[in-house]
Design an enzyme around this catalytic site. Structure first.
Site, PDB file in Angstrom:
ATOM      1  N   ILE A   1     -19.672  -1.045  -0.441  1.00 42.41           N
ATOM      2  CA  ILE A   1     -19.173  -1.767   0.722  1.00 42.41           C
ATOM      3  C   ILE A   1     -18.820  -0.755   1.807  1.00 42.41           C
ATOM      4  O   ILE A   1     -18.241   0.307   1.508  1.00 42.41           O
ATOM      5  CB  ILE A   1     -17.909  -2.596   0.343  1.00 42.41           C
ATOM      6  CG1 ILE A   1     -18.175  -3.467  -0.901  1.00 42.41           C
ATOM      7  CG2 ILE A   1     -17.442  -3.455   1.521  1.00 42.41           C
ATOM      8  CD1 ILE A   1     -19.276  -4.499  -0.779  1.00 42.41           C
TER       9      ILE A   1
ATOM     10  N   THR B   1     -16.619   0.649   3.689  1.00 39.98           N
ATOM     11  CA  THR B   1     -15.179   0.829   3.934  1.00 39.98           C
ATOM     12  C   THR B   1     -14.924   2.329   4.042  1.00 39.98           C
ATOM     13  O   THR B   1     -15.795   3.144   3.699  1.00 39.98           O
ATOM     14  CB  THR B   1     -14.349   0.292   2.759  1.00 39.98           C
ATOM     15  OG1 THR B   1     -14.567   1.160   1.629  1.00 39.98           O
ATOM     16  CG2 THR B   1     -14.714  -1.136   2.387  1.00 39.98           C
TER      17      THR B   1
ATOM     18  N   ASN C   1      -5.918  -4.825  -5.791  1.00 36.07           N
ATOM     19  CA  ASN C   1      -7.119  -4.242  -5.194  1.00 36.07           C
ATOM     20  C   ASN C   1      -7.040  -2.731  -4.965  1.00 36.07           C
ATOM     21  O   ASN C   1      -8.067  -2.081  -4.821  1.00 36.07           O
ATOM     22  CB  ASN C   1      -7.359  -4.974  -3.859  1.00 36.07           C
ATOM     23  CG  ASN C   1      -8.332  -4.290  -2.964  1.00 36.07           C
ATOM     24  OD1 ASN C   1      -9.532  -4.376  -3.169  1.00 36.07           O
ATOM     25  ND2 ASN C   1      -7.818  -3.582  -1.951  1.00 36.07           N
TER      26      ASN C   1
ATOM     27  N   LYS D   1     -12.934   0.974 -14.035  1.00 36.31           N
ATOM     28  CA  LYS D   1     -13.397  -0.350 -13.584  1.00 36.31           C
ATOM     29  C   LYS D   1     -13.913  -1.195 -14.764  1.00 36.31           C
ATOM     30  O   LYS D   1     -13.752  -2.408 -14.763  1.00 36.31           O
ATOM     31  CB  LYS D   1     -14.461  -0.193 -12.497  1.00 36.31           C
ATOM     32  CG  LYS D   1     -13.914   0.437 -11.195  1.00 36.31           C
ATOM     33  CD  LYS D   1     -12.791  -0.381 -10.586  1.00 36.31           C
ATOM     34  CE  LYS D   1     -12.386   0.158  -9.215  1.00 36.31           C
ATOM     35  NZ  LYS D   1     -11.312  -0.652  -8.590  1.00 36.31           N
TER      36      LYS D   1
ATOM     37  N   ASP E   1       0.852  -1.197   0.000  1.00 34.17           N
ATOM     38  CA  ASP E   1       0.000   0.000   0.000  1.00 34.17           C
ATOM     39  C   ASP E   1       0.885   1.243   0.000  1.00 34.17           C
ATOM     40  O   ASP E   1       2.067   1.154   0.368  1.00 34.17           O
ATOM     41  CB  ASP E   1      -0.905  -0.003   1.253  1.00 34.17           C
ATOM     42  CG  ASP E   1      -2.180   0.802   1.070  1.00 34.17           C
ATOM     43  OD1 ASP E   1      -2.086   2.014   0.840  1.00 34.17           O
ATOM     44  OD2 ASP E   1      -3.274   0.226   1.151  1.00 34.17           O
TER      45      ASP E   1
ATOM     46  N   TYR F   1     -13.933   6.786 -12.671  1.00 31.05           N
ATOM     47  CA  TYR F   1     -14.047   5.529 -11.914  1.00 31.05           C
ATOM     48  C   TYR F   1     -14.736   4.459 -12.767  1.00 31.05           C
ATOM     49  O   TYR F   1     -14.271   3.327 -12.876  1.00 31.05           O
ATOM     50  CB  TYR F   1     -14.820   5.783 -10.615  1.00 31.05           C
ATOM     51  CG  TYR F   1     -14.797   4.622  -9.648  1.00 31.05           C
ATOM     52  CD1 TYR F   1     -13.749   4.459  -8.754  1.00 31.05           C
ATOM     53  CD2 TYR F   1     -15.821   3.670  -9.638  1.00 31.05           C
ATOM     54  CE1 TYR F   1     -13.716   3.394  -7.868  1.00 31.05           C
ATOM     55  CE2 TYR F   1     -15.799   2.600  -8.762  1.00 31.05           C
ATOM     56  CZ  TYR F   1     -14.742   2.467  -7.871  1.00 31.05           C
ATOM     57  OH  TYR F   1     -14.721   1.404  -6.996  1.00 31.05           O
TER      58      TYR F   1
HETATM   59  P1  NAP Z   1     -10.085   2.070   0.938  1.00 36.61           P
HETATM   60  O1  NAP Z   1     -10.586   1.671   2.275  1.00 36.61           O
HETATM   61  O2  NAP Z   1      -9.920   3.509   0.615  1.00 36.61           O
HETATM   62  O3  NAP Z   1      -8.698   1.290   0.691  1.00 36.61           O
HETATM   63  C1  NAP Z   1      -7.936   1.517  -0.465  1.00 36.61           C
HETATM   64  C2  NAP Z   1      -6.471   1.454  -0.097  1.00 36.61           C
HETATM   65  O4  NAP Z   1      -5.690   1.612  -1.313  1.00 36.61           O
HETATM   66  C3  NAP Z   1      -6.050   2.573   0.847  1.00 36.61           C
HETATM   67  O5  NAP Z   1      -5.186   2.099   1.852  1.00 36.61           O
HETATM   68  C4  NAP Z   1      -5.333   3.533  -0.092  1.00 36.61           C
HETATM   69  O6  NAP Z   1      -4.386   4.351   0.546  1.00 36.61           O
HETATM   70  C5  NAP Z   1      -4.664   2.541  -1.030  1.00 36.61           C
HETATM   71  N1  NAP Z   1      -4.153   3.194  -2.228  1.00 36.61           N
HETATM   72  C6  NAP Z   1      -4.630   4.313  -2.850  1.00 36.61           C
HETATM   73  N2  NAP Z   1      -3.843   4.632  -3.874  1.00 36.61           N
HETATM   74  C7  NAP Z   1      -2.854   3.712  -3.927  1.00 36.61           C
HETATM   75  C8  NAP Z   1      -1.715   3.526  -4.769  1.00 36.61           C
HETATM   76  N3  NAP Z   1      -1.441   4.373  -5.763  1.00 36.61           N
HETATM   77  N4  NAP Z   1      -0.911   2.470  -4.538  1.00 36.61           N
HETATM   78  C9  NAP Z   1      -1.158   1.620  -3.519  1.00 36.61           C
HETATM   79  N5  NAP Z   1      -2.197   1.750  -2.671  1.00 36.61           N
HETATM   80  C10 NAP Z   1      -3.040   2.791  -2.883  1.00 36.61           C
HETATM   81  O7  NAP Z   1     -11.025   1.513  -0.214  1.00 36.61           O
HETATM   82  P2  NAP Z   1     -11.844   0.132  -0.378  1.00 36.61           P
HETATM   83  O8  NAP Z   1     -13.267   0.501  -0.339  1.00 36.61           O
HETATM   84  O9  NAP Z   1     -11.310  -0.928   0.489  1.00 36.61           O
HETATM   85  O10 NAP Z   1     -11.503  -0.148  -1.908  1.00 36.61           O
HETATM   86  C11 NAP Z   1     -10.645  -1.208  -2.320  1.00 36.61           C
HETATM   87  C12 NAP Z   1     -10.950  -1.504  -3.771  1.00 36.61           C
HETATM   88  O11 NAP Z   1     -12.305  -1.902  -3.880  1.00 36.61           O
HETATM   89  C13 NAP Z   1     -10.772  -0.314  -4.713  1.00 36.61           C
HETATM   90  O12 NAP Z   1     -10.225  -0.759  -5.937  1.00 36.61           O
HETATM   91  C14 NAP Z   1     -12.195   0.171  -4.913  1.00 36.61           C
HETATM   92  O13 NAP Z   1     -12.344   0.850  -6.139  1.00 36.61           O
HETATM   93  C15 NAP Z   1     -12.931  -1.150  -4.905  1.00 36.61           C
HETATM   94  N6  NAP Z   1     -14.351  -1.065  -4.623  1.00 36.61           N
HETATM   95  C16 NAP Z   1     -14.791  -0.518  -3.469  1.00 36.61           C
HETATM   96  C17 NAP Z   1     -16.165  -0.452  -3.228  1.00 36.61           C
HETATM   97  C18 NAP Z   1     -16.732   0.161  -1.985  1.00 36.61           C
HETATM   98  O14 NAP Z   1     -17.950   0.413  -1.970  1.00 36.61           O
HETATM   99  N7  NAP Z   1     -15.944   0.386  -0.935  1.00 36.61           N
HETATM  100  C19 NAP Z   1     -17.051  -0.967  -4.183  1.00 36.61           C
HETATM  101  C20 NAP Z   1     -16.561  -1.533  -5.344  1.00 36.61           C
HETATM  102  C21 NAP Z   1     -15.185  -1.582  -5.555  1.00 36.61           C
HETATM  103  P3  NAP Z   1      -4.870   5.864   0.952  1.00 36.61           P
HETATM  104  O15 NAP Z   1      -5.936   5.686   1.981  1.00 36.61           O
HETATM  105  O16 NAP Z   1      -3.610   6.497   1.478  1.00 36.61           O
HETATM  106  O17 NAP Z   1      -5.380   6.473  -0.324  1.00 36.61           O
END
Ligand code: NAP
Length: 255
Positions: free
Chosen positions: A189, A191, A91, A160, A38, A156
C-alpha cells in the site's frame, strides 16, 4: 455526519499515518467518535485536526502498543473519556529490516514482534473486557505477509502470520459473546512505511515498478481501499463474519 457508526466509539492504533489515519478518518465520516492512538504525537494531532475539520469528533492518545501499561492506560482512557468502546482497529506496525535470518539483529526481531504481534495481543487483552457488555468488533491489521512469505523479512512475516493466528483464537473465544474478530491482509500500500523506503516512481522507478508488477491488478493499493474493508468488517453488514483474514491485495496472493 450520519453513518453506520453513529453513537459508537472506535479506537485505531497507528492512526498518525498511512492506513491508520485513513481508518480514523473513515470511522469518523461514518459517525463514530474516534480515539486516535499512536507513538507519533504530531501526526496523531494532525489526524485529529483532519477529522475535526471534516466535522467529526476525535481525541489523540499517545500510546506504545508494545507496552502493557501504555495499552491498558489507552483503553481505560478511551472508556473513561467516551463511556464505551465498540470497534477497534489494531493497526500499529513496523517493518523491521530486510536481511537473511542469520544476519537478522535480535533486538530488531524483538522490536518487530513486540509491536506487530504482542501489540495486537495487548490491545485485544484490554479491549475485549470493555466490549463484553454491549458487544463489539475488532479488526487486526495483518498483511499478505501473514499468508505468504517475503525473503529477508523474517520478523515481519512471523509477526503477521502470528496476527492471523491470534485473530482466529480471539474469534473462537469471543464470537459467541458478541465480539467479532477479523484481520485484513493488505498487499503493498502506498503509505510512508513503503514509500519512505525510496520506492517512489519519480526517484526509483525500478523499485516502484517491481512492487507494482507483483500485484496482478497492476498497481499498489491505497489506504482508503484497505479501510473500506476494515469499516465493513466492523459494521453490522458483516454480522456473520468472524475469524476471517480478508485479503485486500490486487490478487497478490492469488498467484
Ligand atoms: P505507517 O504509515 O508507517 O504507519 C504506522 C504508524 O504506526 C506510524 O504512525 C508509527 O509511528 C506507528 N507506530 C509504530 N510503532 C508504534 C507503537 N509501538 N505504538 C503505537 N504506534 C506505533 O505504516 P502503514 O503502512 O500505514 O502500516 C499500518 C499497518 O499496516 C502496519 O501494521 C503494517 O504492517 C500494515 N501493512 C502495511 C502495508 C503497506 O504496504 N503499507 C501492507 C500490509 C500491511 P512512527 O512513524 O513514529 O513509527
Amino acid at each position: 455526519m450520519a453513518g453506520r457508526f453513529d453513537g459508537k466509539v472506535a479506537l485505531v492504533t497507528g492512526a498518525s499515518s498511512g492506513i491508520g489515519r485513513a481508518s480514523a478518518l473513515a470511522f469518523a465520516r461514518e459517525g463514530a467518535r474516534v480515539a486516535v492512538a499512536d507513538v507519533a504525537v504530531d501526526g496523531g494531532k494532525e489526524t485529529v485536526r483532519l477529522i475535526e475539520d471534516a466535522g467529526g469528533e476525535a481525541r489523540f492518545f499517545e500510546c506504545d502498543v508494545a507496552s502493557s501499561t501504555s495499552v491498558e492506560g489507552l483503553v481505560d482512557g478511551v472508556v473513561e473519556g467516551y463511556g464505551r468502546l465498540d470497534c477497534a482497529h489494531n493497526n500499529a506496525g513496523i517493518e523491521g529490516v530486510l536481511v537473511p535470518i542469520p544476519e537478522y539483529p535480535e533486538e530488531i526481531w524483538d522490536r518487530v514482534l513486540g509491536i506487530n504481534l504482542t501489540g495486537v495481543f495487548l490491545c485485544m487483552k484490554y479491549e475485549i473486557p470493555r466490549m463484553l457488555e454491549r458487544g463489539g468488533a475488532i479488526v487486526n491489521t495483518a498483511s499478505i505477509l501473514g499468508l505468504v512469505a517475503f525473503g529477508t523479512a523474517s520478523a515481519y512475516n512471523a509477526s503477521k502470520h502470528g496476527v492471523i493466528g491470534l485473530t482466529k483464537t480471539a474469534a473462537l473465544e469471543y464470537s459467541a459473546q458478541g465480539i467479532r474478530v477479523n484481520a485484513v491482509c493488505p498487499g503493498f500500500i502506498e503509505t510512508p512505511m513503503v514509500m519512505d523506503r525510496g520506492v517512489q516512481a519519480s526517484t526509483n522507478p525500478e523499485a516502484y515498478q517491481g512492487l507494482t508488477n507483483a500485484h496482478p491488478i497492476g498497481r499498489m493499493g491505497k489506504s482508503e481501499e484497505v479501510v473500506a474493508s476494515v469499516v465493513w468488517l466492523c459494521s453490522e453488514e458483516a454480522s456473520f463474519v468472524t475469524g476471517h483474514a480478508m485479503t485486500v491485495d490486487g490478487a497478490y496472493t492469488a498467484q
